[in-house]
Design a protein around this motif. Structure first.
Motif, mmCIF file in Angstrom:
data_model
loop_
_atom_site.group_PDB
_atom_site.id
_atom_site.type_symbol
_atom_site.label_atom_id
_atom_site.label_comp_id
_atom_site.label_asym_id
_atom_site.label_seq_id
_atom_site.Cartn_x
_atom_site.Cartn_y
_atom_site.Cartn_z
ATOM 1 N N GLY A 100 58.183 57.343 10.859
ATOM 2 C CA GLY A 100 59.440 56.689 11.198
ATOM 3 C C GLY A 100 59.990 55.956 10.004
ATOM 4 N N SER A 101 61.127 55.317 10.217
ATOM 5 C CA SER A 101 61.763 54.560 9.144
ATOM 6 C C SER A 101 62.532 53.381 9.737
ATOM 7 C CB SER A 101 62.710 55.475 8.352
ATOM 8 O OG SER A 101 63.319 54.750 7.319
ATOM 9 N N GLY A 134 53.186 46.124 17.676
ATOM 10 C CA GLY A 134 54.246 46.885 18.349
ATOM 11 C C GLY A 134 53.655 47.859 19.357
ATOM 12 N N ARG A 158 62.731 42.087 15.849
ATOM 13 C CA ARG A 158 61.293 42.282 15.619
ATOM 14 C C ARG A 158 60.462 41.321 16.454
ATOM 15 N NH1 ARG A 158 61.030 43.599 9.149
ATOM 16 N NH2 ARG A 158 58.785 43.609 9.490
ATOM 17 N N ASN A 213 62.336 52.285 23.651
ATOM 18 C CA ASN A 213 61.723 52.630 22.362
ATOM 19 C C ASN A 213 62.668 52.311 21.218
ATOM 20 O OD1 ASN A 213 59.075 54.061 22.950
ATOM 21 N ND2 ASN A 213 60.479 55.092 24.349
ATOM 22 N N ILE A 231 54.822 57.820 25.412
ATOM 23 C CA ILE A 231 55.298 58.057 24.036
ATOM 24 C C ILE A 231 54.464 57.237 23.054
ATOM 25 C CG2 ILE A 231 57.184 57.593 22.412
ATOM 26 C CD1 ILE A 231 59.157 58.644 24.391
ATOM 27 N N HIS A 232 54.265 55.946 23.350
ATOM 28 C CA HIS A 232 53.528 55.096 22.407
ATOM 29 C C HIS A 232 52.052 55.477 22.330
ATOM 30 C CE1 HIS A 232 56.652 51.593 22.247
ATOM 31 N NE2 HIS A 232 56.925 52.581 21.433
ATOM 32 N N LYS A 270 51.627 37.669 16.303
ATOM 33 C CA LYS A 270 51.390 39.126 16.334
ATOM 34 C C LYS A 270 50.088 39.464 15.601
ATOM 35 C CE LYS A 270 56.195 40.826 16.088
ATOM 36 N NZ LYS A 270 57.004 41.746 15.285
ATOM 37 N N SER A 278 54.520 40.592 11.323
ATOM 38 C CA SER A 278 55.393 39.620 10.667
ATOM 39 C C SER A 278 55.229 38.189 11.160
ATOM 40 C CB SER A 278 56.859 40.058 10.817
ATOM 41 O OG SER A 278 57.178 40.195 12.183
ATOM 42 N N GLY A 318 53.952 44.768 21.988
ATOM 43 C CA GLY A 318 53.551 45.788 22.957
ATOM 44 C C GLY A 318 54.736 46.595 23.449
ATOM 45 N N ALA A 366 55.623 53.567 9.487
ATOM 46 C CA ALA A 366 56.892 53.947 10.125
ATOM 47 C C ALA A 366 58.002 52.971 9.756
ATOM 48 C CB ALA A 366 56.725 54.003 11.638
ATOM 49 N N LEU A 384 56.324 63.447 17.355
ATOM 50 C CA LEU A 384 55.608 63.652 18.623
ATOM 51 C C LEU A 384 56.036 64.935 19.329
ATOM 52 C CD1 LEU A 384 53.579 62.547 20.687
ATOM 53 C CD2 LEU A 384 55.445 61.259 21.726
HETATM 54 N N1 LIG Z 1 57.587 60.242 14.753
HETATM 55 C C1 LIG Z 1 57.505 60.084 16.060
HETATM 56 O O1 LIG Z 1 57.331 61.037 16.828
HETATM 57 C C2 LIG Z 1 57.645 58.719 16.626
HETATM 58 C C3 LIG Z 1 57.342 58.464 17.977
HETATM 59 C C4 LIG Z 1 57.507 57.167 18.454
HETATM 60 C C5 LIG Z 1 57.949 56.159 17.603
HETATM 61 N N2 LIG Z 1 58.222 56.456 16.288
HETATM 62 C C6 LIG Z 1 58.642 55.418 15.342
HETATM 63 O O2 LIG Z 1 57.620 54.452 15.280
HETATM 64 C C7 LIG Z 1 58.170 53.209 14.870
HETATM 65 C C8 LIG Z 1 57.609 52.126 15.765
HETATM 66 O O3 LIG Z 1 58.049 52.363 17.072
HETATM 67 P P1 LIG Z 1 57.670 51.367 18.240
HETATM 68 O O4 LIG Z 1 58.395 51.861 19.440
HETATM 69 O O5 LIG Z 1 56.203 51.130 18.264
HETATM 70 O O6 LIG Z 1 58.415 50.073 17.766
HETATM 71 P P2 LIG Z 1 58.065 48.550 17.991
HETATM 72 O O7 LIG Z 1 57.214 48.371 19.188
HETATM 73 O O8 LIG Z 1 59.374 47.845 17.965
HETATM 74 O O9 LIG Z 1 57.212 48.197 16.711
HETATM 75 C C9 LIG Z 1 57.680 48.472 15.444
HETATM 76 C C10 LIG Z 1 57.169 47.427 14.487
HETATM 77 O O10 LIG Z 1 57.645 47.799 13.199
HETATM 78 C C11 LIG Z 1 57.758 46.627 12.417
HETATM 79 N N3 LIG Z 1 58.968 46.644 11.592
HETATM 80 C C12 LIG Z 1 58.953 46.598 10.276
HETATM 81 N N4 LIG Z 1 60.185 46.642 9.798
HETATM 82 C C13 LIG Z 1 61.008 46.699 10.831
HETATM 83 C C14 LIG Z 1 62.415 46.739 10.945
HETATM 84 N N5 LIG Z 1 63.215 46.712 9.887
HETATM 85 N N6 LIG Z 1 62.943 46.784 12.194
HETATM 86 C C15 LIG Z 1 62.143 46.797 13.283
HETATM 87 N N7 LIG Z 1 60.791 46.776 13.221
HETATM 88 C C16 LIG Z 1 60.235 46.716 12.000
HETATM 89 C C17 LIG Z 1 57.755 45.461 13.366
HETATM 90 O O11 LIG Z 1 56.539 44.805 13.150
HETATM 91 P P3 LIG Z 1 56.450 43.429 12.332
HETATM 92 O O12 LIG Z 1 57.717 42.664 12.582
HETATM 93 O O13 LIG Z 1 55.285 42.782 12.955
HETATM 94 O O14 LIG Z 1 56.261 43.838 10.916
HETATM 95 C C18 LIG Z 1 57.731 46.072 14.758
HETATM 96 O O15 LIG Z 1 56.894 45.357 15.621
HETATM 97 C C19 LIG Z 1 59.686 53.394 14.895
HETATM 98 O O16 LIG Z 1 60.148 53.650 13.567
HETATM 99 C C20 LIG Z 1 59.866 54.643 15.736
HETATM 100 O O17 LIG Z 1 61.042 55.345 15.441
HETATM 101 C C21 LIG Z 1 58.077 57.704 15.799
#
Ligand SMILES: NC(=O)c1ccc[n+]([C@@H]2O[C@H](COP(=O)([O-])OP(=O)(O)OC[C@H]3O[C@@H](n4cnc5c(N)ncnc54)[C@H](OP(=O)(O)O)[C@@H]3O)[C@@H](O)[C@H]2O)c1
Length: 332
Positions: free
Chosen positions: A241-242, A152, A316, A40, A124-125, A179, A175, A320, A218, A267
């Motif tokens: 998220g950030s 993602g 990035r 993750n 988680i996802h 995708k 991006s 999936g 996020a 979560l």
């Molecule tokens: N709050 C919670 O409980 C919770 C639970 C799970 C995950 N999250 C958060 O959810 C977010 C997504 O998680 P994920 O596991 O789905 O990640 P992921 O599969 O890597 O997808 C995240 C997507 O965010 C985009 N993105 C935009 N700016 C980015 C950057 N600077 N660095 C990396 N990715 C960036 C990218 O899409 P593009 O390149 O296509 O724009 C990437 O595909 C994360 O911030 C994570 O911490 C939060």
């Protein structure tokens, strides 16, 4: 047993593949023989900063210091417990290993209809996407929704759940062309570039000139600010998220006019009701088993290649869900 440990905070070279002692299991814990560990975005934050998003300390994410190291990253696994059941486990940390212990109330039995990878993609996802749409955004039939990072791990499932919920228009951002095409194939009505200036205008344009009812956000920084600018009257901006690490400066008054809401999401707050998580997972399992939700499965890396998996997230490139396989050691 073999595991990945971090001995210091920093880059991907901090992920060391090594022999470590077996975990010790206390009375209210289960020992799991790991088949796959989920990778993750939050694991990269643990490696860089010690932030533990899947560990709750006094109602907030845990924070490790140098003195707490070494630690095994990895907050979720699928594997086999001591009684032979195939289970998902939210383990907090320790998942990047051949065995891990998990609290009994964070272990969930998986139906035979789903493969290990499919089931783990829904954990988680899948649960995050499910609760974002269903609870936090209160997405209603015919509403418009923006899903950032739509290819993602979370985004790919959120697009499909928004479709099932009867969203009027699903606007994906991503991006790359590849995708964006994936997001459309999963049910998005339109996909726009997540990079570059003018995101708010692109979102409104993608919604046929109207502002949007819901945004799942996020990334933070300018994406948060631009998303708010594109939000309709009574709209909900859900922040979970950030990924950019950038701060977002927004006046509280920006929510006042238009009666708009900012909704936070973590979560682990939902895991306080184990029965509800069990019910929600059962619903996700059923949707996947009947083909209405298709988990998007990315690469399975050997355990020793954890650094490659973290690199892919940072670049990035991830589409999936991605995994580590501790049964395939790979090259050191
Ligand atoms: N709050 C919670 O409980 C919770 C639970 C799970 C995950 N999250 C958060 O959810 C977010 C997504 O998680 P994920 O596991 O789905 O990640 P992921 O599969 O890597 O997808 C995240 C997507 O965010 C985009 N993105 C935009 N700016 C980015 C950057 N600077 N660095 C990396 N990715 C960036 C990218 O899409 P593009 O390149 O296509 O724009 C990437 O595909 C994360 O911030 C994570 O911490 C939060």
């Amino acid at each position: 047993m073999r595991a990945i440990r971090i001995h210091g905070f920093g880059g991907v070279d901090m992920l060391v593949h090594e022999e470590v002692p077996r975990p010790e299991v206390s009375g209210d814990e289960v020992l799991i023989d790991v088949a796959l560990a989920g990778v993750n975005y939050s694991d990269t934050r643990l490696r860089e900063l010690g932030r533990q998003s899947t560990v709750e300390v006094d109602g907030a994410p845990g924070r490790l210091r140098e003195a707490d190291l070494p630690v095994i990253p990895g907050g979720e696994v699928i594997g086999v417990d001591e009684t032979g059941r195939r289970v998902l486990a939210l383990c907090g940390s320790g998942g990047y290993a051949q065995r891990v212990q998990a609290r009994r109330d964070r272990v969930f039995v998986v139906p035979d209809a789903l493969s290990d990878a499919e089931a783990l993609a829904l954990f988680i996802h899948g649960l995050t996407a499910f609760y974002l749409c269903r609870v936090s955004a209160r997405l209603a039939r015919d509403e418009s929704i923006v899903i950032h990072g739509a290819a993602g791990g979370i985004g790919a499932i959120a697009v499909q759940l928004a479709k099932i919920a009867g969203a009027g228009r699903i606007i994906a951002t991503a991006s790359t062309e590849k995708k964006r095409a994936l997001a459309v194939s999963l049910g998005a009505d339109v996909a726009t570039d997540s990079l570059g200036k003018g995101l708010a205008e692109r979102l409104v344009h993608a919604n046929a000139g109207s502002r949007v009812d819901v945004v799942l956000e996020a990334v933070g920084g300018t994406v948060f600010v631009e998303s708010l600018a594109a939000l309709a009257r009574f709209g909900r901006l859900v922040t979970y998220g950030s990924s950019s690490g950038q701060p977002s400066e927004v006046e509280p008054g920006a929510f006042l006019i238009g009666s708009r809401s900012l909704v936070g999401f973590w979560l682990l707050d939902f895991f306080h009701d184990t029965q509800d998580v069990t019910r929600s997972l059962a619903e996700l399992f059923e949707l996947a088993a009947t083909g209405r939700v298709k988990p998007v499965l990315g690469p399975i890396y050997p355990l020793a290649a954890a650094a490659e998996a973290h690199d892919a997230i940072a670049r990035r490139e991830v589409v999936g869900k991605i995994f580590l396989d501790p049964r395939t050691p790979g090259a050191d």
